[in-house]
Design an enzyme around this catalytic site. Sequence first.
Site, PDB file in Angstrom:
ATOM      1  N   GLN A  71      26.013  56.046  49.588  1.00  0.00           N
ATOM      2  CA  GLN A  71      25.044  57.093  49.261  1.00  0.00           C
ATOM      3  C   GLN A  71      23.819  56.991  50.178  1.00  0.00           C
ATOM      4  O   GLN A  71      23.115  57.966  50.421  1.00  0.00           O
ATOM      5  CB  GLN A  71      24.627  56.983  47.794  1.00  0.00           C
ATOM      6  CG  GLN A  71      23.606  58.005  47.350  1.00  0.00           C
ATOM      7  CD  GLN A  71      23.554  58.126  45.838  1.00  0.00           C
ATOM      8  OE1 GLN A  71      24.436  58.704  45.218  1.00  0.00           O
ATOM      9  NE2 GLN A  71      22.540  57.537  45.230  1.00  0.00           N
ATOM     10  N   THR A 128      10.680  53.127  92.875  1.00  0.00           N
ATOM     11  CA  THR A 128      11.464  52.069  92.232  1.00  0.00           C
ATOM     12  C   THR A 128      10.423  51.028  91.827  1.00  0.00           C
ATOM     13  O   THR A 128       9.400  50.871  92.520  1.00  0.00           O
ATOM     14  CB  THR A 128      12.503  51.429  93.181  1.00  0.00           C
ATOM     15  OG1 THR A 128      11.824  50.834  94.279  1.00  0.00           O
ATOM     16  CG2 THR A 128      13.504  52.484  93.689  1.00  0.00           C
ATOM     17  N   SER A 179      20.114  60.725  43.754  1.00  0.00           N
ATOM     18  CA  SER A 179      20.067  61.062  45.179  1.00  0.00           C
ATOM     19  C   SER A 179      19.725  62.534  45.413  1.00  0.00           C
ATOM     20  O   SER A 179      19.660  62.984  46.555  1.00  0.00           O
ATOM     21  CB  SER A 179      21.408  60.745  45.851  1.00  0.00           C
ATOM     22  OG  SER A 179      22.467  61.483  45.246  1.00  0.00           O
ATOM     23  N   ASN A 217      34.070  61.680  45.810  1.00  0.00           N
ATOM     24  CA  ASN A 217      34.255  60.874  47.025  1.00  0.00           C
ATOM     25  C   ASN A 217      34.698  61.715  48.220  1.00  0.00           C
ATOM     26  O   ASN A 217      34.153  61.574  49.324  1.00  0.00           O
ATOM     27  CB  ASN A 217      35.257  59.748  46.767  1.00  0.00           C
ATOM     28  CG  ASN A 217      34.723  58.744  45.758  1.00  0.00           C
ATOM     29  OD1 ASN A 217      33.544  58.797  45.389  1.00  0.00           O
ATOM     30  ND2 ASN A 217      35.570  57.845  45.304  1.00  0.00           N
ATOM     31  N   TYR A 257      35.464  53.866  48.926  1.00  0.00           N
ATOM     32  CA  TYR A 257      34.077  54.251  48.660  1.00  0.00           C
ATOM     33  C   TYR A 257      33.318  53.142  47.940  1.00  0.00           C
ATOM     34  O   TYR A 257      33.839  52.509  47.024  1.00  0.00           O
ATOM     35  CB  TYR A 257      34.038  55.519  47.800  1.00  0.00           C
ATOM     36  CG  TYR A 257      32.624  55.968  47.475  1.00  0.00           C
ATOM     37  CD1 TYR A 257      31.907  56.753  48.364  1.00  0.00           C
ATOM     38  CD2 TYR A 257      32.005  55.566  46.293  1.00  0.00           C
ATOM     39  CE1 TYR A 257      30.605  57.129  48.085  1.00  0.00           C
ATOM     40  CE2 TYR A 257      30.700  55.947  46.009  1.00  0.00           C
ATOM     41  CZ  TYR A 257      30.004  56.726  46.902  1.00  0.00           C
ATOM     42  OH  TYR A 257      28.721  57.095  46.626  1.00  0.00           O
ATOM     43  N   ASN A 297      -5.480  64.171  75.934  1.00  0.00           N
ATOM     44  CA  ASN A 297      -4.420  63.181  75.755  1.00  0.00           C
ATOM     45  C   ASN A 297      -3.051  63.831  75.565  1.00  0.00           C
ATOM     46  O   ASN A 297      -2.934  64.855  74.895  1.00  0.00           O
ATOM     47  CB  ASN A 297      -4.723  62.322  74.520  1.00  0.00           C
ATOM     48  CG  ASN A 297      -6.008  61.523  74.671  1.00  0.00           C
ATOM     49  OD1 ASN A 297      -6.323  61.066  75.776  1.00  0.00           O
ATOM     50  ND2 ASN A 297      -6.757  61.384  73.598  1.00  0.00           N
ATOM     51  N   GLU A 330       3.614  61.251  73.958  1.00  0.00           N
ATOM     52  CA  GLU A 330       3.604  59.906  73.373  1.00  0.00           C
ATOM     53  C   GLU A 330       4.448  59.857  72.102  1.00  0.00           C
ATOM     54  O   GLU A 330       5.160  58.888  71.825  1.00  0.00           O
ATOM     55  CB  GLU A 330       2.165  59.482  73.058  1.00  0.00           C
ATOM     56  CG  GLU A 330       1.296  59.334  74.296  1.00  0.00           C
ATOM     57  CD  GLU A 330      -0.180  59.220  73.930  1.00  0.00           C
ATOM     58  OE1 GLU A 330      -0.626  58.106  73.642  1.00  0.00           O
ATOM     59  OE2 GLU A 330      -0.871  60.259  73.910  1.00  0.00           O
ATOM     60  N   LYS A 336     -11.833  63.574  77.135  1.00  0.00           N
ATOM     61  CA  LYS A 336     -10.416  63.230  77.024  1.00  0.00           C
ATOM     62  C   LYS A 336      -9.509  64.431  76.818  1.00  0.00           C
ATOM     63  O   LYS A 336      -9.835  65.391  76.164  1.00  0.00           O
ATOM     64  CB  LYS A 336     -10.207  62.277  75.848  1.00  0.00           C
ATOM     65  CG  LYS A 336     -10.865  60.937  76.038  1.00  0.00           C
ATOM     66  CD  LYS A 336     -10.026  60.017  76.867  1.00  0.00           C
ATOM     67  CE  LYS A 336      -9.017  59.336  75.970  1.00  0.00           C
ATOM     68  NZ  LYS A 336      -8.204  58.384  76.700  1.00  0.00           N
ATOM     69  N   LYS A 354      22.829  59.081  54.016  1.00  0.00           N
ATOM     70  CA  LYS A 354      22.283  60.395  54.356  1.00  0.00           C
ATOM     71  C   LYS A 354      20.865  60.351  54.899  1.00  0.00           C
ATOM     72  O   LYS A 354      20.555  61.034  55.893  1.00  0.00           O
ATOM     73  CB  LYS A 354      22.343  61.312  53.133  1.00  0.00           C
ATOM     74  CG  LYS A 354      23.765  61.625  52.726  1.00  0.00           C
ATOM     75  CD  LYS A 354      23.856  62.205  51.336  1.00  0.00           C
ATOM     76  CE  LYS A 354      25.210  61.912  50.730  1.00  0.00           C
ATOM     77  NZ  LYS A 354      25.433  60.466  50.438  1.00  0.00           N
TER      78      LYS A 354
HETATM   79  N1  ARG Z   1      26.032  60.914  45.485  1.00  0.00           N
HETATM   80  C1  ARG Z   1      27.202  60.191  45.894  1.00  0.00           C
HETATM   81  C2  ARG Z   1      27.054  59.802  47.377  1.00  0.00           C
HETATM   82  O1  ARG Z   1      26.231  60.342  48.026  1.00  0.00           O
HETATM   83  C3  ARG Z   1      28.424  61.004  45.736  1.00  0.00           C
HETATM   84  C4  ARG Z   1      29.672  60.230  45.612  1.00  0.00           C
HETATM   85  C5  ARG Z   1      29.690  59.503  44.315  1.00  0.00           C
HETATM   86  N2  ARG Z   1      30.940  58.888  44.097  1.00  0.00           N
HETATM   87  C6  ARG Z   1      31.112  57.927  43.186  1.00  0.00           C
HETATM   88  N3  ARG Z   1      32.264  57.381  43.082  1.00  0.00           N
HETATM   89  N4  ARG Z   1      30.113  57.511  42.452  1.00  0.00           N
HETATM   90  O2  ARG Z   1      27.750  58.948  47.877  1.00  0.00           O
END
Ligand code: ARG
Length: 479
Positions: A343, A176, A44, A131, A338, A306, A311, A304, A346
Amino acid sequence: MSDTSSPTPKTTASPPTAEAGGQAMWGGRFAAKPADLMQAINVSIGFDRRLAPQDLAGSRAHARMLRNTAVITSEDEAAIQAGLDKVEAEIAAGTFPFREEFEDIHMNVEARLRELIGPAAGRLHTARSRNDQVALDFRLWVRDACDRTIEQLSGLMSALVEKAEPNADSIMPGFTHLQPAQPVTFGHHLMAYVEMFSRDASRFADARRRMNESPLGAAALAGSPFPIDRHATASELGFEGPMRNSLDAVSARDFALEVLAAGSICAINLSRLAEEIVIWMTPQFGFIRLTDAFTTGSSIMPQKKNPDAAELVRAKAGRLLGAFTQLAVVMKGLPLTYSKDMQEDKVPVFEAFDALSLSLAAMVGMVGDLQPNLDRMAAAAGAGFSTATDLADWLVRELGLPFREAHHITGAAVRRAEELGCDLPDLPLGELQKLEARITQGVFAVLTPAASVASRKSFGGAAPDQVRAQIKRWKEILR
Ligand code: ARG
């Protein structure tokens, strides 16, 4: 040591519990490296590197607290803080090695810290888990994003107020069903969006208040056996206090859903203004002009101009709604606490705020740029029998007719005007008197768009004095 907080020895002399190196983070339990595909799906760092500033802030607060509670020595803490400074400098200089083998931002920072300061780095993760670490980092990021968005929304509101002020008297048609309804002013119309965006800002402020509790110290899920001080880290990081349930602390993502909901509503509001800009820009309406700064040309049609920016703002609402849906589906049905699914929280949030921030900035630019064509607006405001309600109101006020009856007579007057091919104010008095004998010349005073607008003096109405009062109020608030 990746996702549990296990007690570690106190002195730097003892060997580190983990080596710098990808799987060495939990190497004790594992004999072999993961498959390439395992790494590919697991990694990630490509996106969570954006959490680096939050990760460093969290680690600094955590290390300070560990020293103050005598969980680590002050020498170790000093080494850790100095190392984190170096990491920060490397990130700022673009020399920090973000490495896929360390999976995410948390392990990248820790691995680099170990390279920079040696074994003391291994003590930073005492009484902490990825976590609660990621829950903290993400919460801090989202909190900042709320603040930035509120700031941008104030900027947009200011731009609208500024454009509204000289146009408090500028007559335009109010619609309206996108059909001419009653005359209003351009200033009044713009101020409607100020109200809308102020509610968006207050939704972000609400969400921020609710999310402003620290998950740090929940550790993996159950809390920590160390004598940690969660109140201290919470207050150092600007939170109201620590979250009261460790399971909730590591598994809650409703704060992110909430801001995506607020962001979606905000993007929808933006898309409505964007759509109006598109409509007003058409030659058929011709209500506004945008300069070359916020328009594009066509590669084939030389005439044109635009409104692409408008948009695209209109379209970005799709990204926000998509992001909300994406995260809602990730979270739906996840058991406590968790799961790695989380993950995936994000990317939608990052993308949503990138899109929202760009949309807000573009809208501020367009609002400042747009020039109303007051003649076109005024002419359109008189068309379409837009003062018919004023005629009906006159019949009620002056002749004491029930509104329903007045409505009926006015409808007949509109039909007659249509037959004669003229507007209501041009209808001969004799024609009106055929419908109601007691109508006098005085009626024509209320049939112009300007008179119509001036008469709407009720609180929040279109009368220029009402509009000016709201502009004044908002200028004070936004100052
Ligand atoms: N990269 C992980 C996330 O974004 C971090 C947490 C990982 N925790 C675990 N128990 N593997 O969620």
